[in-house]
Write an enzyme that holds these catalytic residues in place. Structure first.
Site, PDB file in Angstrom:
ATOM      1  N   SER A 418      51.416 -76.729 -95.192  1.00  7.81           N
ATOM      2  CA  SER A 418      52.305 -77.562 -95.999  1.00  7.81           C
ATOM      3  C   SER A 418      51.690 -77.909 -97.346  1.00  7.81           C
ATOM      4  CB  SER A 418      52.626 -78.863 -95.250  1.00  7.81           C
ATOM      5  OG  SER A 418      51.432 -79.575 -94.967  1.00  7.81           O
ATOM      6  N   HIS A 439      57.265 -72.053 -93.815  1.00  2.00           N
ATOM      7  CA  HIS A 439      56.973 -73.486 -93.677  1.00  2.00           C
ATOM      8  C   HIS A 439      58.131 -74.225 -93.022  1.00  2.00           C
ATOM      9  CE1 HIS A 439      56.242 -77.642 -95.657  1.00  2.00           C
ATOM     10  NE2 HIS A 439      55.593 -77.546 -94.512  1.00  2.00           N
ATOM     11  N   GLU A 451      60.991 -73.113 -95.614  1.00  2.00           N
ATOM     12  CA  GLU A 451      60.582 -72.560 -96.911  1.00  2.00           C
ATOM     13  C   GLU A 451      59.863 -71.225 -96.709  1.00  2.00           C
ATOM     14  OE1 GLU A 451      59.816 -76.467 -99.696  1.00  2.00           O
ATOM     15  OE2 GLU A 451      58.280 -75.960 -98.223  1.00  2.00           O
ATOM     16  N   ASN A 489      58.141 -80.922-100.259  1.00  2.00           N
ATOM     17  CA  ASN A 489      57.089 -81.931-100.344  1.00  2.00           C
ATOM     18  C   ASN A 489      56.766 -82.289-101.797  1.00  2.00           C
ATOM     19  OD1 ASN A 489      56.754 -82.313 -97.599  1.00  2.00           O
ATOM     20  ND2 ASN A 489      55.216 -80.707 -97.408  1.00  2.00           N
TER      21      ASN A 489
END
Length: 648
Positions: A418, A439, A451, A489
């Site tokens: 991540s 991800h 992702e 994120n």
């Protein structure tokens, strides 16, 4: 008469079978041309009544997906009330005609049956569902910001009783064949091999329609009708504010005031389809539906299908990735450096399968596909290998060096990191081009977005294979460039960081969460941080924020980390968690400007990340924000929201 979208035949029992096969489409939808043909068909049957009629699909994809969304989308953009009224009432009146015919009618439901498709089925006298994994039924219109306008608001409560009918309509949930039979939505749920005989048997016996019990009848048609409506609104209010999501409230009002008759509300009344279609929420939610399809379209035409997935890391993330892949029909081998972690992962998988599959045979089959692998030999035959271990660069490099030596040529080597740049991990490989990021987000079973991260070294064909794999397991792939925090994120970190700074200033967690909920977020930032894990939030915040984040590290967050109060997983973070729920006090008054203070850093970061090419398309970026971090869906995403601010 020749029909373009309908195919007619009469069987040996004199039953007329109407096969639905919408021209030029992979799925059946009830657009204007199809409605026109149905009207002509009913005219014909009115003159020459058949013995009985069976409606079924000639497409392998399912029965009917619903109305033609593009038509409603076009009407919503133009605010053409006349066109909206014409389309809505045309479908409603047509289904009313079908429900009133004297000859027996039956819908044979195989595969998905949604929205206007289920409304057509409910207008038939009988329904037979084929009990197989692809058969699902529901009225998902509320998810698009509209309501079931072709009789669903009236007929679903009559079949199931008002409480059960509202449970489906107000949530957009779907049910399988067995659940539909239990609820009373269908008359029979049978395996494919006997569906023809079952149809013939029903139309020979002509059983009386199912009747509601005494109490259900009181709640649906009698003295308790108003009470049921008020209770339904209370339940809706817990998860959806009327100013953000008017559709569920409109469904309740249309049922209570007009028994689902779309002719009766005025065009300006909140429970009219015209009012809903002209509301920004419907426009944006229909747009979100289109964005979802755009994400899925990225996998179109890629010739790759995984038969075997190998997952390294049986922690919560790795174990749940493995469980999900097995649920979706793929053979999975699950490896961990700590063998003791595999058993809990298998147990979590079993619990998930019991909840989702509810069939002993299907549960057993899914469990058989999920195989513990202490030695890691599964990597030798896997088509996709996913690493989901601790966020430590050296450990990941060591694992990938070992995996590359085992993996077969052409296998996808993927990391679930991540925060660590792929270029750093790839230095451990002899062929760095094989490494791609896949991800997932926690919880894996609920979060739809995945992702697909391409580093500077990632081969384009490997990234395409990863995209196809994500689509194969029914997730939504978002292509991203390897950069700190990637997309989700990256934009989430400043939002959470700002919330942490507000805590340091003395604003309560409850007040911050209430501010976000008022904006339309499904969960407040403090609760979200607790759910993600405060240690994870801190790590991602430092990766995205760099030296500046370290200099101004939030004090209260630091104290929580020092005391190992990491949130939901330790049952204590900024909230105390009991039975998986945060224990909250009252929110108090939300200060003026607090909502903007929380959201603005996320919007600014989104603009920067798009400019840097982390995601190359603003529409896909909006989709990523909605499906990845819950950015208020009714706004249409951060970029759509910013555009709306300039046009107000």
């Amino acid at each position: 008469m020749n029909y373009e979208n309908l195919k007619l035949r009469t069987d040996e029992n004199g039953i007329t079978w109407v096969g639905i096969d919408v021209a030029g489409s992979n799925v059946n939808t009830m657009g204007t041309p199809v409605l026109d043909e149905f009207a002509a068909l009913l005219d014909r049957f009115n003159k020459e009544p058949p013995t009985a009629v069976v409606f079924h699909s000639l497409k392998s994809s399912g029965f009917i997906a619903g109305a033609n969304i593009q038509e409603f989308e076009a009407i919503g953009k133009t605010n053409d009330v006349v066109a909206a009224e014409k389309l809505i009432k045309r479908g409603y009146d047509l289904y009313e005609r079908l429900a009133a015919v004297k000859y027996p009618t039956l819908a044979l439901i195989k595969g998905f049956c949604m929205g206007g498709g289920l409304e057509l089925a409910m207008a038939c006298r009988y329904r037979v569902a084929v009990d197989e994994p692809g058969t699902r039924m529901g009225l998902p219109e509320v998810i698009l910001g509209i309501l079931p306008a072709w009789g669903g608001v009236k007929r679903l409560p009559q079949l199931l009783g008002a409480p059960a009918g509202f449970d489906l309509m107000l949530s957009g949930k779907t049910v399988d064949a067995k659940k539909a039979k239990k609820l009373g939505l269908v008359d029979e749920a049978v395996p494919p091999r006997i569906m023809g005989n079952t149809v013939a048997g029903v139309l020979k016996a002509l059983p009386a329609p199912r009747q509601l019990g005494f109490v259900q009848n009181l709640m649906t048609n009698g003295l308790l009708r108003g009470y049921v409506a008020s209770q339904a609104k209370k339940q809706v209010a817990k998860r959806a504010r009327p100013e953000h999501y008017p559709a569920p409230y409109a469904i309740i009002d249309l049922w209570q005031k007009y028994n689902g008759d779309v002719h009766k509300p005025s065009a300006t009344e909140s429970c009219s389809m015209q009012a809903l279609l002209s509301h920004s929420t419907a426009k944006n939610l229909i747009r979100v539906f289109s964005l979802r399809e755009k994400l899925k379209a990225q996998a179109k035409g890629i010739d790759f299908k995984a038969k075997h997935v190998h997952v390294v890391g049986a922690g919560v993330m790795g174990g749940d990735i493995a469980a999900w892949c097995a649920l979706r029909g793929i053979t999975v081998t699950l490896q961990d450096l700590d063998a003791s972690k595999i058993a809990p992962a298998i147990k979590r998988a079993a619990d998930m399968y019991k909840k989702r599959l509810r069939d002993e045979r299907r549960i057993r089959d899914a469990m058989d596909r999920l195989q513990p692998d202490i030695t890691g030999d599964g990597a030798k035959t896997a088509d996709v290998i996913i690493e989901a271990i601790v966020e430590n660069l050296a450990v990941k490099q060591k694992v990938f060096a070992e995996l590359e030596a085992k993996a077969k040529p052409g296998a996808v080597l993927a990391t679930n990191t991540s925060s660590i740049p792929l270029e750093h991990i790839a230095t451990a490989l002899k062929d760095p081009s094989r490494l791609v990021g896949i991800h997932f987000f926690n919880p894996v079973a609920q979060m739809m977005l995945v992702e697909i991260i391409s580093g500077a070294q990632t081969d384009a064909d490997i990234a395409r294979k990863a995209t196809a794999f994500v689509d194969q397991i029914d997730k939504l792939p978002l292509a991203c460039k390897s950069a700190p925090g990637f997309w989700v994120n990256r934009i989430l970190a400043p939002y959470l960081t700002e919330a942490m700074r507000c805590l340091d200033e003395g604003i309560t967690p409850e007040t911050l969460d209430e501010a976000a909920l008022r904006f339309g977020m499904p969960m407040g930032p403090v609760e979200l941080a607790d759910v993600v894990g405060l240690d994870v939030c801190a790590a991602v915040g430092q990766v995205v924020g760099g030296e500046e984040a370290l200099k101004n590290f939030p004090k209260k967050l630091s104290a929580k980390l020092e005391s190992n109060d990491l949130g939901k997983k330790t049952e204590k973070g900024f909230y105390v968690w009991v039975s998986g729920k945060p224990q909250k006090g009252t929110a108090g008054v939300v200060p003026a400007g607090l909502i903007e203070r929380l959201i603005t850093p996320m919007l600014n970061e989104a603009n920067k990340a798009l400019a840097e090419g982390v995601v190359t398309d603003s529409d896909l970026a909006d989709a990523g924000a909605i499906f990845g971090c819950g950015f208020a869906p009714f706004t249409g995403g951060p970029f759509n929201y910013q555009r709306s601010l300039t046009t107000r």
